[in-house]
Each structure stands twice: as structure tokens, then as C-alpha cells.
Design a protein around this motif. Structure first.
Motif, PDB file in Angstrom:
ATOM      1  N   ALA A  85      31.059  33.721  41.336  1.00 54.88           N
ATOM      2  CA  ALA A  85      30.886  34.316  39.764  1.00 54.88           C
ATOM      3  C   ALA A  85      29.383  35.415  39.652  1.00 54.88           C
ATOM      4  O   ALA A  85      29.242  36.306  38.735  1.00 54.88           O
ATOM      5  N   ASP A  86      28.687  35.079  40.504  1.00 56.33           N
ATOM      6  CA  ASP A  86      27.544  36.016  40.680  1.00 56.33           C
ATOM      7  C   ASP A  86      27.611  36.687  41.823  1.00 56.33           C
ATOM      8  O   ASP A  86      26.915  36.547  43.103  1.00 56.33           O
ATOM      9  N   HIS A  87      28.565  37.782  41.986  1.00 52.74           N
ATOM     10  CA  HIS A  87      28.894  38.253  43.419  1.00 52.74           C
ATOM     11  C   HIS A  87      27.750  39.110  44.042  1.00 52.74           C
ATOM     12  O   HIS A  87      27.637  39.383  45.011  1.00 52.74           O
ATOM     13  N   ARG A  88      26.940  39.691  43.020  1.00 56.10           N
ATOM     14  CA  ARG A  88      25.956  40.634  43.612  1.00 56.10           C
ATOM     15  C   ARG A  88      24.940  39.739  44.350  1.00 56.10           C
ATOM     16  O   ARG A  88      24.287  40.093  45.275  1.00 56.10           O
ATOM     17  N   ARG A  89      24.433  38.593  43.809  1.00 53.31           N
ATOM     18  CA  ARG A  89      23.688  37.448  44.507  1.00 53.31           C
ATOM     19  C   ARG A  89      24.058  36.910  45.568  1.00 53.31           C
ATOM     20  O   ARG A  89      23.588  37.334  46.960  1.00 53.31           O
ATOM     21  N   ALA A  90      25.465  36.832  45.788  1.00 49.81           N
ATOM     22  CA  ALA A  90      26.049  36.378  47.081  1.00 49.81           C
ATOM     23  C   ALA A  90      26.075  37.547  48.143  1.00 49.81           C
ATOM     24  O   ALA A  90      25.590  37.237  49.434  1.00 49.81           O
ATOM     25  N   TRP A  91      26.322  38.938  47.636  1.00 49.34           N
ATOM     26  CA  TRP A  91      26.255  39.932  48.542  1.00 49.34           C
ATOM     27  C   TRP A  91      24.665  40.236  49.014  1.00 49.34           C
ATOM     28  O   TRP A  91      24.486  40.560  50.185  1.00 49.34           O
ATOM     29  N   ASP A  92      23.937  40.096  48.270  1.00 46.91           N
ATOM     30  CA  ASP A  92      22.360  40.032  48.574  1.00 46.91           C
ATOM     31  C   ASP A  92      21.765  38.923  49.294  1.00 46.91           C
ATOM     32  O   ASP A  92      21.010  39.365  50.285  1.00 46.91           O
ATOM     33  N   LEU A  93      22.466  37.707  49.447  1.00 49.07           N
ATOM     34  CA  LEU A  93      22.309  36.833  50.365  1.00 49.07           C
ATOM     35  C   LEU A  93      22.946  37.056  51.735  1.00 49.07           C
ATOM     36  O   LEU A  93      22.854  36.322  52.440  1.00 49.07           O
ATOM     37  N   GLY A  94      23.740  37.942  51.796  1.00 46.99           N
ATOM     38  CA  GLY A  94      24.317  38.462  52.938  1.00 46.99           C
ATOM     39  C   GLY A  94      25.885  37.505  53.262  1.00 46.99           C
ATOM     40  O   GLY A  94      26.123  37.385  54.419  1.00 46.99           O
ATOM     41  N   VAL A  95      26.340  37.170  52.225  1.00 48.24           N
ATOM     42  CA  VAL A  95      27.633  36.432  52.521  1.00 48.24           C
ATOM     43  C   VAL A  95      28.702  36.914  51.387  1.00 48.24           C
ATOM     44  O   VAL A  95      28.427  37.517  50.355  1.00 48.24           O
ATOM     45  N   ALA A  96      29.936  36.808  51.850  1.00 48.25           N
ATOM     46  CA  ALA A  96      31.056  37.419  51.002  1.00 48.25           C
ATOM     47  C   ALA A  96      32.201  36.925  51.594  1.00 48.25           C
ATOM     48  O   ALA A  96      32.697  36.530  52.679  1.00 48.25           O
ATOM     49  N   ASP A  97      33.178  36.775  50.537  1.00 48.49           N
ATOM     50  CA  ASP A  97      34.602  36.297  50.527  1.00 48.49           C
ATOM     51  C   ASP A  97      35.643  37.451  50.263  1.00 48.49           C
ATOM     52  O   ASP A  97      35.009  38.650  49.738  1.00 48.49           O
ATOM     53  N   CYS A  98      36.797  37.152  49.946  1.00 43.09           N
ATOM     54  CA  CYS A  98      37.687  38.338  49.400  1.00 43.09           C
ATOM     55  C   CYS A  98      37.295  38.430  47.847  1.00 43.09           C
ATOM     56  O   CYS A  98      37.131  39.775  47.349  1.00 43.09           O
ATOM     57  N   VAL A  99      36.846  37.507  47.108  1.00 42.88           N
ATOM     58  CA  VAL A  99      36.420  37.534  45.613  1.00 42.88           C
ATOM     59  C   VAL A  99      35.242  38.421  45.612  1.00 42.88           C
ATOM     60  O   VAL A  99      34.951  39.491  44.764  1.00 42.88           O
ATOM     61  N   VAL A 100      34.036  38.213  46.411  1.00 47.18           N
ATOM     62  CA  VAL A 100      32.855  38.848  46.399  1.00 47.18           C
ATOM     63  C   VAL A 100      33.095  40.222  46.620  1.00 47.18           C
ATOM     64  O   VAL A 100      32.562  41.143  45.936  1.00 47.18           O
ATOM     65  N   ALA A 101      33.744  40.401  47.463  1.00 45.52           N
ATOM     66  CA  ALA A 101      33.897  41.822  48.328  1.00 45.52           C
ATOM     67  C   ALA A 101      34.677  42.666  47.302  1.00 45.52           C
ATOM     68  O   ALA A 101      34.407  43.945  47.027  1.00 45.52           O
ATOM     69  N   SER A 102      35.589  42.171  46.731  1.00 43.54           N
ATOM     70  CA  SER A 102      36.784  42.856  45.811  1.00 43.54           C
ATOM     71  C   SER A 102      35.807  43.168  44.322  1.00 43.54           C
ATOM     72  O   SER A 102      36.052  44.371  44.012  1.00 43.54           O
ATOM     73  N   ARG A 103      35.043  42.283  44.055  1.00 47.25           N
ATOM     74  CA  ARG A 103      34.224  42.511  42.888  1.00 47.25           C
ATOM     75  C   ARG A 103      33.313  43.481  43.079  1.00 47.25           C
ATOM     76  O   ARG A 103      32.979  44.336  42.218  1.00 47.25           O
ATOM     77  N   LEU A 104      32.569  43.738  44.221  1.00 51.45           N
ATOM     78  CA  LEU A 104      31.464  44.602  44.662  1.00 51.45           C
ATOM     79  C   LEU A 104      32.120  45.847  44.698  1.00 51.45           C
ATOM     80  O   LEU A 104      31.637  46.854  44.258  1.00 51.45           O
ATOM     81  N   LEU A 105      33.279  45.927  45.339  1.00 50.81           N
ATOM     82  CA  LEU A 105      34.161  47.105  45.492  1.00 50.81           C
ATOM     83  C   LEU A 105      34.372  47.776  44.054  1.00 50.81           C
ATOM     84  O   LEU A 105      34.224  48.946  43.928  1.00 50.81           O
ATOM     85  N   ALA A 106      34.990  47.023  43.236  1.00 50.73           N
ATOM     86  CA  ALA A 106      35.361  47.544  41.976  1.00 50.73           C
ATOM     87  C   ALA A 106      34.197  47.975  41.174  1.00 50.73           C
ATOM     88  O   ALA A 106      34.288  49.025  40.438  1.00 50.73           O
ATOM     89  N   ASP A 107      32.879  47.188  41.336  1.00 53.35           N
ATOM     90  CA  ASP A 107      31.780  47.852  40.694  1.00 53.35           C
ATOM     91  C   ASP A 107      31.357  49.256  41.081  1.00 53.35           C
ATOM     92  O   ASP A 107      31.084  49.923  40.538  1.00 53.35           O
ATOM     93  N   ARG A 108      31.255  49.527  42.185  1.00 50.90           N
ATOM     94  CA  ARG A 108      30.915  50.580  43.205  1.00 50.90           C
ATOM     95  C   ARG A 108      31.822  51.600  42.811  1.00 50.90           C
ATOM     96  O   ARG A 108      31.281  52.832  42.490  1.00 50.90           O
ATOM     97  N   LEU A 109      32.979  51.447  42.735  1.00 54.69           N
ATOM     98  CA  LEU A 109      34.171  52.501  42.155  1.00 54.69           C
ATOM     99  C   LEU A 109      33.918  52.971  40.894  1.00 54.69           C
ATOM    100  O   LEU A 109      34.160  54.054  40.412  1.00 54.69           O
ATOM    101  N   ARG A 110      33.692  52.008  40.118  1.00 58.16           N
ATOM    102  CA  ARG A 110      33.532  52.174  38.602  1.00 58.16           C
ATOM    103  C   ARG A 110      32.327  53.018  38.326  1.00 58.16           C
ATOM    104  O   ARG A 110      32.098  54.099  37.481  1.00 58.16           O
ATOM    105  N   ALA A 111      31.266  52.798  39.187  1.00 52.41           N
ATOM    106  CA  ALA A 111      30.059  53.459  39.060  1.00 52.41           C
ATOM    107  C   ALA A 111      30.122  54.848  39.663  1.00 52.41           C
ATOM    108  O   ALA A 111      29.557  55.764  39.104  1.00 52.41           O
TER     109      ALA A 111
END
Length: 347
Positions: free
Chosen positions: A218-244
Motif C-alpha cells: 500500500a506504500d509502494h514508494r516506501r517499498a521501492w526506496d527500501l529496495g524491495v518490490a513484488d508485482c504490486v509494488v512494481a506495477s504501481r510504481l510503473l503506473a505512477d511514472r507513466l502518468r507523470a
């Protein structure tokens, strides 16, 4: 052999990041841990002694976070743990002929979440456990056609709106669907740039692909900053960056269908009016191949950039929210043991 297996389990502790203490859920006992890791109780006790986070209950003994246990299994390299076997089984279709990824495929699905980590249901009556809410298939998504259902299983529960709720023993739904894939390519350089950044972070190990608990998803940016990701984290981050970058993109979530189902997430981006699927985790897993016991599948990895597969059933969510809830809270990872599918039988 037991000594070698124990050593492999202990070595896994250095290969992933344990769940942050503030989101840990320490409720999995030694017996369940041993089943998931195909290990002995003594081997699980050594994990606790060596530093795997846990709490000690006076009656049940050491209790672990189930996500931590899944990561021990995924990174130990024995090839026999539940997460290793599950990943290999789920990804077998990636080495099939490409045409088989897209052709219409009919599925009978059952979504009846488990309420215990071992796959056993607690309680013996209709009010003995948590109230379960499940999300239903997104029938507006491209390539999804309802053949029968979804609705509460015959004689089971009731529901309304987008979700169905029911007491413990009468939970979930059954349905038949036809899924049709689509082979697409992506042209927009903005999509290429964002995709490459996310996939390269996984491939270079700057970010570790591992099981991530729902509160951290639910806090995918925190997860990515911690250096961990699964499919949910990676997909949410990808969507964020594409929208940006000015694109229309949404993180999607649903089920990867097979003899047992798996919660999975990917990203949907619109290019020239066409919804195209981007699956960074599938692409990563198919690229690293044997490192995780999965056969390398470069053609499949390439297809994950734009194409839609006939084994992925999207559900109704706005941004890859959880598919199952217990008493209004996201259900744990192990609830997915109650999801399954099979090719539909001919009538």
C-alpha cells in the motif's frame, strides 16, 4: 542432506530484506513454517535463533511473519519449498508456443479464500470466522467475457455491487470466463524509458524481487526506496511514472490462473486508444530463468511489454488494491491458497 538443506535456509537470510517491524504480522507457527519450507521444526528453530524476526507466544512458541517465510523459501535454492515450486508451476506457460498465450481460453474459476496459513479452515459454523469480502472479475476489461457467474457459489452466501461478502464457510464465488489475449507492441519512447528503468532496477538487483506484505504494498514508494518490490509494488510504481510522463496508465490486479491461482498485478497503459499490458515482474522472472528454477523465456519476456495473456483475469480495482479482505482489512498472502482454476469442460 538435512544439514545441507538447513544451511541453505540459513543462507537465504542474507538474500532478502525482512518485513519492517511496523508492518510485520507474526502469527505463523513453527508447524506451518516447516510445511511451507519443507523443513523440520528444528530447522525452523535454527532460523529463529539465527535472526529471522519472530515473537514468542507462551503456548504456541515462536511465531513468524508469513511473508518472511516465503522469502526464506524463495531464496534458499533447495527447489522444494512451497514458493519455489509455486513459481515454477505458475510460470510453465511462459515456455509454451506464443500462439497459446493469446488464443481464446475458457476457465472455470473458484475463489474461496483460506483463513489459515496452512490452508485449513478454522471454525465449524457460519459465524466462526472473519467476514470475507472478495473482488469479482472486471468484465469491462479487454479480452474478458463472462460465460457463467460470477456470483456466490450455489447455495452460498449473498452479495451485491462490486464485491461479495459472506460468513466463513460460505465465502467467495465460482464463475466461468473466456479470456482472449492480444499480441501488441509499444512505440512511445516515454513508455520504453519508464519500462526500462523499472525492469533494469530489478535485473541489476538495485531492487530485490521478493514477497512484500500488503501494508507495504500500500506504500509502494516506501517499498521501492527500501529496495524491495513484488508485482504490486512494481506495477504501481510503473503506473505512477507513466502518468507523470503524461500517459494514461493504471495498475491492475487479478489472478494468474492455473490449478491453483495466484494474486498478480501488472500495469495497463493506453497507446493510440489501445489498452496494452506491461508486466515488469513477469519480464524479470522470464529473463533470469534458472536462477529461480524457472526456464528462461526471452520471447515471453519481450511479450510482457505490451501484450495481454489469456491466463490473467483482471478484477475490479482502481489501483491494484487487495482482492480479498478479512473483516474489512486486507487478507494475508496465504489466503490465496483458496483460489483455483481449470480449463472449462466441454458441455
Amino acid at each position: 542432506m538435512e544439514t545441507a538443506a538447513a544451511g541453505a535456509l540459513l543462507a537465504a537470510l542474507d538474500r532478502f530484506t525482512v518485513v519492517p517491524i511496523d508492518v510485520g504480522r507474526y502469527d505463523t507457527d513453527t508447524e506451518t513454517a516447516a510445511q511451507a519450507l519443507r523443513a523440520s521444526s528444528a530447522q525452523v528453530a535454527r532460523l529463529a535463533d539465527t535472526g529471522l524476526p519472530h515473537v514468542v507466544d507462551r503456548e504456541r512458541g515462536p511465531l513468524f511473519d508469513y511473508d518472511d517465510l516465503m522469502n526464506v523459501g524463495m531464496f534458499c535454492g533447495t527447489g522444494q519449498t512451497v514458493p519455489e515450486l509455486g513459481l515454477r508451476f505458475l510460470m510453465r506457460f511462459a515456455v509454451s508456443p506464443p500462439a497459446s498465450w493469446y488464443a481464446p481460453r475458457e476457465w472455470e474459476i473458484g475463489v474461496h479464500p483460506s483463513t489459515t496459513a496452512g490452508g485449513r479452515r478454522e471454525g465449524t459454523d457460519d459465524v466462526g470466522g472473519p467476514r470475507i469480502t472478495v473482488r469479482v472479475p472486471d468484465l469491462s476489461a479487454p479480452g474478458v467475457e463472462l460465460l457463467d457467474g460470477p456470483g456466490p457459489a450455489p447455495g452460498h452466501g449473498s452479495g451485491s455491487g462490486d464485491d461479495f461478502t459472506a460468513p466463513l464457510r460460505h465465502s467467495g464465488y465460482e464463475a466461468a470466463v473466456r479470456l482472449t489475449g492480444a499480441e501488441n507492441t509499444v512505440r512511445d519512447p516515454r513508455i520504453h524509458e519508464v519500462w526500462n528503468d523499472v525492469v533494469d532496477a530489478l535485473a541489476s538487483r538495485r531492487v530485490t524481487y521478493q514477497t512484500v506484505p500488503e501494508p507495504l504494498r500500500a506504500d509502494h514508494r516506501r517499498a521501492w526506496d527500501l529496495g524491495v518490490a513484488d508485482c504490486v509494488v512494481a506495477s504501481r510504481l510503473l503506473a505512477d511514472r507513466l502518468r507523470a510522463a503524461g500517459l494514461e496508465a493504471t495498475a491492475r490486479r487479478g489472478y494468474l490462473l492455473g490449478l491453483f491461482g495466484s494474486d498478480h498485478a501488472w500495469c495497463d497503459v493506453v497507446e493510440d486508444g489501445v489498452h496494452k499490458s506491461l508486466d515488469p515482474v513477469f519480464a524479470f522472472v522470464a529473463t533470469v530463468g534458472d536462477e529461480r528454477g524457472v526456464a528462461k523465456a526471452p520471447d515471453f519476456a519481450a511479450a510482457c511489454f505490451g501484450s495481454r495473456f489469456n491466463r490473467l483475469l483482471p478484477c475490479r480495482t482502481d489501483s491494484a488494491e487487495p482482492l480479498v479482505y478479512f473483516d474489512g482489512e486486507p487478507a494475508p498472502y496465504w489466503a490465496m491458497v483458496g483460489v483455483g482454476a481449470r480449463p472449462r469442460r466441454s458441455s
